[in-house]
Design a protein around this motif. Structure first.
Motif, PDB file in Angstrom:
ATOM      1  N   ALA A   1      19.375  44.591  42.084  1.00 35.86           N
ATOM      2  CA  ALA A   1      19.796  43.818  40.911  1.00 35.86           C
ATOM      3  C   ALA A   1      18.682  43.744  39.877  1.00 35.86           C
ATOM      4  O   ALA A   1      18.939  43.773  38.665  1.00 35.86           O
TER       5      ALA A   1
ATOM      6  N   TYR B   1      25.293  42.676  38.805  1.00 41.10           N
ATOM      7  CA  TYR B   1      25.738  41.348  39.236  1.00 41.10           C
ATOM      8  C   TYR B   1      26.400  41.404  40.614  1.00 41.10           C
ATOM      9  O   TYR B   1      26.329  40.436  41.368  1.00 41.10           O
TER      10      TYR B   1
ATOM     11  N   GLN C   1      23.597  31.821  31.562  1.00 42.22           N
ATOM     12  CA  GLN C   1      24.517  32.947  31.443  1.00 42.22           C
ATOM     13  C   GLN C   1      25.196  33.000  30.087  1.00 42.22           C
ATOM     14  O   GLN C   1      25.397  34.074  29.524  1.00 42.22           O
TER      15      GLN C   1
ATOM     16  N   ALA D   1      17.505  36.363  37.126  1.00 43.31           N
ATOM     17  CA  ALA D   1      18.083  36.674  38.437  1.00 43.31           C
ATOM     18  C   ALA D   1      17.694  35.614  39.456  1.00 43.31           C
ATOM     19  O   ALA D   1      18.532  35.161  40.248  1.00 43.31           O
TER      20      ALA D   1
ATOM     21  N   GLN E   1      18.010  38.367  28.827  1.00 47.19           N
ATOM     22  CA  GLN E   1      18.322  39.564  29.606  1.00 47.19           C
ATOM     23  C   GLN E   1      17.980  40.827  28.815  1.00 47.19           C
ATOM     24  O   GLN E   1      18.262  40.905  27.623  1.00 47.19           O
TER      25      GLN E   1
ATOM     26  N   LEU F   1      18.270  43.329  35.692  1.00 46.90           N
ATOM     27  CA  LEU F   1      18.204  41.910  35.323  1.00 46.90           C
ATOM     28  C   LEU F   1      16.749  41.475  35.270  1.00 46.90           C
ATOM     29  O   LEU F   1      15.927  41.948  36.054  1.00 46.90           O
TER      30      LEU F   1
END
Length: 109
Positions: free
Chosen positions: A49, A3, A101, A58, A107, A53
Motif C-alpha cells: 500500500a 486501498y 480522506q 496510511a 496524498q 500512499l
C-alpha cells in the motif's frame, strides 16, 4: 488497488492482535503462530500500500481502523466492554480518518 492492500493489512493486523491475547505471552503454540503469520501478512500488505500512499496517511487509516475494529473484535471474542468515554474517543478517531480522506491533499498523485 493500494486501498485494497491497506484493507488487507488492517484485516491481518486485527487477526494477529486478536490471536496475541490468545497466545498468552507466546506460551501457546497455535495462537503464537497465528500472531507471527498475521503480522507478517499485515506488514507485507502495508508495504504494498505504501507504494502509492503516503506513510502518514496510511498509518492514520491503519491505526484508526485497527483501534475501532480490534475493540469490536474484543467485545465479541473476549466479552470486553467499552464505556462511553471509549466509544466517544473511537468516534473521534473515525471522524479524523474521514476528515483525512475527504479533505486532505497530502496524498501523492
Amino acid at each position: 488497488m493500494h486501498y485494497l492492500y491497506l484493507a488487507l493489512a488492517i484485516v491481518f493486523e486485527i487477526f494477529a492482535t486478536s490471536a496475541l491475547k490468545a497466545a498468552d505471552g507466546f506460551t501457546r503454540l497455535v495462537p503464537s503462530l497465528l500472531v507471527v503469520v498475521g503480522y507478517g501478512a499485515a506488514f507485507f500488505f502495508l508495504s504494498l500500500a505504501l507504494r502509492h500512499l503516503s506513510i502518514g496517511i496510511a498509518y492514520a487509516i491503519w491505526s484508526g481502523a485497527g483501534i475501532v475494529l480490534i475493540s469490536v473484535a474484543a467485545y465479541f471474542v473476549y466479552g470486553q466492554k467499552l464505556d462511553a468515554a471509549a466509544l466517544i474517543g473511537m468516534g473521534l478517531i473515525v471522524a479524523g480518518v474521514v476528515i483525512i480522506q475527504v479533505f486532505s491533499q497530502s496524498q501523492p498523485h
